[in-house]
Design a protein around this motif. Structure first.
Motif, PDB file in Angstrom:
ATOM      1  N   ILE A 250       0.859  -1.183   0.000  1.00 27.13           N
ATOM      2  CA  ILE A 250       0.000   0.000   0.000  1.00 27.13           C
ATOM      3  C   ILE A 250       0.893   1.231   0.000  1.00 27.13           C
ATOM      4  O   ILE A 250       1.632   1.477   0.964  1.00 27.13           O
ATOM      5  CB  ILE A 250      -0.936   0.006   1.226  1.00 27.13           C
ATOM      6  CG1 ILE A 250      -1.773  -1.287   1.233  1.00 27.13           C
ATOM      7  CG2 ILE A 250      -1.836   1.233   1.211  1.00 27.13           C
ATOM      8  CD1 ILE A 250      -2.675  -1.412   2.440  1.00 27.13           C
ATOM      9  N   TYR A 251       0.846   1.983  -1.075  1.00 25.31           N
ATOM     10  CA  TYR A 251       1.707   3.148  -1.213  1.00 25.31           C
ATOM     11  C   TYR A 251       1.052   4.371  -0.568  1.00 25.31           C
ATOM     12  O   TYR A 251      -0.171   4.505  -0.548  1.00 25.31           O
ATOM     13  CB  TYR A 251       1.997   3.418  -2.686  1.00 25.31           C
ATOM     14  CG  TYR A 251       2.739   2.287  -3.363  1.00 25.31           C
ATOM     15  CD1 TYR A 251       4.119   2.186  -3.277  1.00 25.31           C
ATOM     16  CD2 TYR A 251       2.043   1.300  -4.063  1.00 25.31           C
ATOM     17  CE1 TYR A 251       4.794   1.144  -3.883  1.00 25.31           C
ATOM     18  CE2 TYR A 251       2.716   0.246  -4.662  1.00 25.31           C
ATOM     19  CZ  TYR A 251       4.094   0.172  -4.575  1.00 25.31           C
ATOM     20  OH  TYR A 251       4.760  -0.878  -5.166  1.00 25.31           O
ATOM     21  N   GLY A 252       1.877   5.251  -0.026  1.00 27.61           N
ATOM     22  CA  GLY A 252       1.374   6.478   0.578  1.00 27.61           C
ATOM     23  C   GLY A 252       1.109   6.394   2.055  1.00 27.61           C
ATOM     24  O   GLY A 252       0.740   7.389   2.684  1.00 27.61           O
ATOM     25  N   THR A 253       1.308   5.217   2.661  1.00 25.65           N
ATOM     26  CA  THR A 253       1.006   5.069   4.085  1.00 25.65           C
ATOM     27  C   THR A 253       1.985   5.826   4.977  1.00 25.65           C
ATOM     28  O   THR A 253       1.714   6.024   6.159  1.00 25.65           O
ATOM     29  CB  THR A 253       1.028   3.586   4.483  1.00 25.65           C
ATOM     30  OG1 THR A 253       2.306   3.015   4.145  1.00 25.65           O
ATOM     31  CG2 THR A 253      -0.055   2.817   3.753  1.00 25.65           C
ATOM     32  N   VAL A 254       3.108   6.244   4.420  1.00 26.69           N
ATOM     33  CA  VAL A 254       4.128   6.896   5.234  1.00 26.69           C
ATOM     34  C   VAL A 254       3.951   8.413   5.294  1.00 26.69           C
ATOM     35  O   VAL A 254       4.646   9.099   6.056  1.00 26.69           O
ATOM     36  CB  VAL A 254       5.531   6.540   4.686  1.00 26.69           C
ATOM     37  CG1 VAL A 254       5.798   7.304   3.394  1.00 26.69           C
ATOM     38  CG2 VAL A 254       6.621   6.830   5.697  1.00 26.69           C
ATOM     39  N   GLU A 255       3.036   8.965   4.531  1.00 27.12           N
ATOM     40  CA  GLU A 255       2.945  10.412   4.403  1.00 27.12           C
ATOM     41  C   GLU A 255       2.686  11.108   5.741  1.00 27.12           C
ATOM     42  O   GLU A 255       3.175  12.211   5.975  1.00 27.12           O
ATOM     43  CB  GLU A 255       1.852  10.779   3.403  1.00 27.12           C
ATOM     44  CG  GLU A 255       2.185  10.384   1.967  1.00 27.12           C
ATOM     45  CD  GLU A 255       3.517  10.967   1.507  1.00 27.12           C
ATOM     46  OE1 GLU A 255       3.784  12.149   1.796  1.00 27.12           O
ATOM     47  OE2 GLU A 255       4.288  10.229   0.868  1.00 27.12           O
ATOM     48  N   LEU A 256       1.903  10.490   6.633  1.00 24.00           N
ATOM     49  CA  LEU A 256       1.582  11.131   7.910  1.00 24.00           C
ATOM     50  C   LEU A 256       2.809  11.309   8.800  1.00 24.00           C
ATOM     51  O   LEU A 256       2.831  12.197   9.653  1.00 24.00           O
ATOM     52  CB  LEU A 256       0.511  10.324   8.656  1.00 24.00           C
ATOM     53  CG  LEU A 256      -0.912  10.409   8.085  1.00 24.00           C
ATOM     54  CD1 LEU A 256      -1.818   9.415   8.786  1.00 24.00           C
ATOM     55  CD2 LEU A 256      -1.458  11.819   8.228  1.00 24.00           C
ATOM     56  N   ILE A 257       3.809  10.456   8.629  1.00 27.03           N
ATOM     57  CA  ILE A 257       5.007  10.564   9.465  1.00 27.03           C
ATOM     58  C   ILE A 257       6.253  10.785   8.614  1.00 27.03           C
ATOM     59  O   ILE A 257       7.365  10.555   9.075  1.00 27.03           O
ATOM     60  CB  ILE A 257       5.193   9.317  10.353  1.00 27.03           C
ATOM     61  CG1 ILE A 257       5.274   8.049   9.488  1.00 27.03           C
ATOM     62  CG2 ILE A 257       4.082   9.200  11.372  1.00 27.03           C
ATOM     63  CD1 ILE A 257       5.667   6.814  10.279  1.00 27.03           C
ATOM     64  N   ARG A 258       6.064  11.242   7.388  1.00 25.07           N
ATOM     65  CA  ARG A 258       7.210  11.408   6.485  1.00 25.07           C
ATOM     66  C   ARG A 258       8.226  12.390   7.053  1.00 25.07           C
ATOM     67  O   ARG A 258       9.439  12.202   6.905  1.00 25.07           O
ATOM     68  CB  ARG A 258       6.736  11.870   5.111  1.00 25.07           C
ATOM     69  CG  ARG A 258       7.873  11.998   4.112  1.00 25.07           C
ATOM     70  CD  ARG A 258       7.407  12.218   2.709  1.00 25.07           C
ATOM     71  NE  ARG A 258       8.538  12.327   1.804  1.00 25.07           N
ATOM     72  CZ  ARG A 258       8.632  11.734   0.637  1.00 25.07           C
ATOM     73  NH1 ARG A 258       7.652  10.949   0.221  1.00 25.07           N
ATOM     74  NH2 ARG A 258       9.696  11.893  -0.141  1.00 25.07           N
ATOM     75  N   ASP A 259       7.770  13.451   7.693  1.00 27.87           N
ATOM     76  CA  ASP A 259       8.713  14.422   8.240  1.00 27.87           C
ATOM     77  C   ASP A 259       9.593  13.797   9.312  1.00 27.87           C
ATOM     78  O   ASP A 259      10.764  14.156   9.463  1.00 27.87           O
ATOM     79  CB  ASP A 259       7.969  15.643   8.782  1.00 27.87           C
ATOM     80  CG  ASP A 259       6.954  15.272   9.848  1.00 27.87           C
ATOM     81  OD1 ASP A 259       6.423  14.147   9.801  1.00 27.87           O
ATOM     82  OD2 ASP A 259       6.688  16.114  10.733  1.00 27.87           O
ATOM     83  N   LEU A 260       9.059  12.828  10.068  1.00 29.02           N
ATOM     84  CA  LEU A 260       9.864  12.137  11.079  1.00 29.02           C
ATOM     85  C   LEU A 260      10.870  11.203  10.409  1.00 29.02           C
ATOM     86  O   LEU A 260      12.013  11.096  10.856  1.00 29.02           O
ATOM     87  CB  LEU A 260       8.961  11.336  12.014  1.00 29.02           C
ATOM     88  CG  LEU A 260       7.926  12.137  12.819  1.00 29.02           C
ATOM     89  CD1 LEU A 260       7.134  11.208  13.712  1.00 29.02           C
ATOM     90  CD2 LEU A 260       8.607  13.217  13.644  1.00 29.02           C
ATOM     91  N   VAL A 261      10.446  10.545   9.349  1.00 27.51           N
ATOM     92  CA  VAL A 261      11.347   9.652   8.623  1.00 27.51           C
ATOM     93  C   VAL A 261      12.524  10.432   8.051  1.00 27.51           C
ATOM     94  O   VAL A 261      13.662   9.955   8.044  1.00 27.51           O
ATOM     95  CB  VAL A 261      10.574   8.925   7.504  1.00 27.51           C
ATOM     96  CG1 VAL A 261      11.518   8.101   6.642  1.00 27.51           C
ATOM     97  CG2 VAL A 261       9.497   8.033   8.102  1.00 27.51           C
ATOM     98  N   GLU A 262      12.263  11.635   7.585  1.00 26.87           N
ATOM     99  CA  GLU A 262      13.298  12.429   6.939  1.00 26.87           C
ATOM    100  C   GLU A 262      14.274  13.064   7.923  1.00 26.87           C
ATOM    101  O   GLU A 262      15.290  13.617   7.495  1.00 26.87           O
ATOM    102  CB  GLU A 262      12.647  13.523   6.088  1.00 26.87           C
ATOM    103  CG  GLU A 262      11.880  12.978   4.886  1.00 26.87           C
ATOM    104  CD  GLU A 262      11.175  14.073   4.104  1.00 26.87           C
ATOM    105  OE1 GLU A 262      11.142  15.221   4.610  1.00 26.87           O
ATOM    106  OE2 GLU A 262      10.658  13.792   3.003  1.00 26.87           O
ATOM    107  N   THR A 263      14.001  13.006   9.219  1.00 28.51           N
ATOM    108  CA  THR A 263      14.917  13.602  10.193  1.00 28.51           C
ATOM    109  C   THR A 263      16.243  12.865  10.290  1.00 28.51           C
ATOM    110  O   THR A 263      17.243  13.422  10.737  1.00 28.51           O
ATOM    111  CB  THR A 263      14.282  13.637  11.592  1.00 28.51           C
ATOM    112  OG1 THR A 263      14.023  12.292  12.034  1.00 28.51           O
ATOM    113  CG2 THR A 263      12.984  14.442  11.586  1.00 28.51           C
ATOM    114  N   GLY A 264      16.237  11.575   9.904  1.00 29.24           N
ATOM    115  CA  GLY A 264      17.450  10.780  10.032  1.00 29.24           C
ATOM    116  C   GLY A 264      17.597  10.133  11.385  1.00 29.24           C
ATOM    117  O   GLY A 264      18.557   9.383  11.617  1.00 29.24           O
ATOM    118  N   GLN A 265      16.645  10.389  12.296  1.00 30.10           N
ATOM    119  CA  GLN A 265      16.697   9.756  13.607  1.00 30.10           C
ATOM    120  C   GLN A 265      16.022   8.391  13.546  1.00 30.10           C
ATOM    121  O   GLN A 265      15.179   8.125  12.687  1.00 30.10           O
ATOM    122  CB  GLN A 265      15.996  10.630  14.646  1.00 30.10           C
ATOM    123  CG  GLN A 265      16.669  11.974  14.859  1.00 30.10           C
ATOM    124  CD  GLN A 265      16.104  12.689  16.060  1.00 30.10           C
ATOM    125  OE1 GLN A 265      16.265  12.262  17.196  1.00 30.10           O
ATOM    126  NE2 GLN A 265      15.413  13.787  15.809  1.00 30.10           N
TER     127      GLN A 265
END
Length: 316
Positions: free
Chosen positions: A97-112
């Motif tokens: 299912i594509y797009g499921t990460v959009e709600l937390i994408r900003d957290l994913v992009e932090t590198g933490q």
């Protein structure tokens, strides 16, 4: 993989987009489970011949009694009798299912490092698969997936396209998962390690080792809330662990506690960001957990910074 009569019965039920799993137990009626209901497929019980036919059509069952269908995301789990013979199957439907990460994408992009919490079946693995693809394809990072049950990237030697450019390392035996986690860091120079179902103390220690080497870790664990992880002695190290301390009179009054014994979070947890998954891969997203925040084991969390709400059908 299903015998013809069961396959036709599933198709006759319709609503295939909501189908979660098909359960086959010897001598019992076959059952289809959907996101909001469950129903029997036929009035005839499952025979041993039908179970054996299903087993022959899937891949090899590993030490955790899981198998898959090559180039798909479906997972087949076996129930054995005391002699080791398979007498039951849980055929779980896997979907990309594509797009499921959009709600937390900003957290994913932090590198933490990021830890996804949730009970079984709420979509942690689905979200993890999409996170791996976004990190590899959209952000251009070197991503290695530790795929113990071949559930993230599918069965077989060729990974499913849903993981994008991310690489996948298979694990020969479930108990070797922690060794493969460290091996991936030492041998393949990843920027991100993705791991599903961290469940043992050795795996939690391996997660800490990875985080301390400067590699972003994205993983999942079972639990409805952060307090479940804190109270789990096996996995509490994922959030730094807790330690017992004795407070002075003034500090006890300042915290509003009735006793001097308290439990504090240990410093430098391996995962600084956490997301709780509810139904549909959504839940409450918990922001950065301060290394010196105080944790009360009675279920209350003090001095923690909480992030935003995400849509969920599961009450917190």
């Amino acid at each position: 993989m299903l015998p013809d009569r069961l396959r036709r019965a599933v198709e006759a039920q319709g609503n295939l987009e909501q189908l979660m799993e098909v359960v086959l137990d010897l001598g019992r009626l076959p059952e289809a489970r959907y996101s909001d209901a469950a129903t029997y497929l036929t009035s005839e019980p499952v025979s041993q011949i039908e179970i054996d036919e299903c087993v022959q059509r899937v891949g090899h069952f590993s030490g955790d009694n899981r198998a898959g269908i090559e180039r798909t995301l479906h997972r087949i789990s076996a129930i054995r009798n005391r002699q080791g013979k398979i007498i039951g199957l849980t055929c779980r439907v896997g979907r990309a299912i594509y797009g499921t990460v959009e709600l937390i994408r900003d957290l994913v992009e932090t590198g933490q490092s990021l830890l996804l919490l949730g009970r079984p079946g709420v979509g942690k693995t689905t979200a993890l698969r999409e996170i791996a693809r976004v990190l590899a394809d959209d952000l251009g990072k070197r991503v290695v997936i530790i795929d113990t049950s071949n559930e993230i990237a599918g069965d077989g030697d060729i990974p499913h396209p849903a993981i994008g450019r991310a690489r996948r390392m298979q694990v020969a035996k479930p108990e070797w998962q922690h060794q493969v986690m460290v091996e991936a860091v030492e041998n393949h120079m990843p920027q991100v390690i993705v791991i599903d179902e961290i469940g043992t103390e050795l795996e939690a220690l391996a997660a800490r080792t990875i985080a301390e080497r400067g590699v972003q870790l994205v993983g999942t664990a079972h639990g409805n809330a952060l307090s479940n992880l804190i109270k789990n002695p096996t996995l509490s190290d994922l959030i730094g662990g807790i330690q017992s301390v004795t407070l002075g009179d003034e500090e006890m009054r300042r915290r509003g506690l009735s006793q001097k014994a308290s439990s504090n979070a240990k410093p430098n947890p391996p995962s600084r960001l956490r997301s709780r998954c509810g139904n549909g891969t959504a839940g409450r997203c918990i922001g950065t957990w301060p290394p010196r925040s105080t944790v009360c084991c009675g279920g209350e969390t003090r001095a923690g910074k909480f992030g935003r709400w995400m849509p969920t059908a599961v009450p917190l």
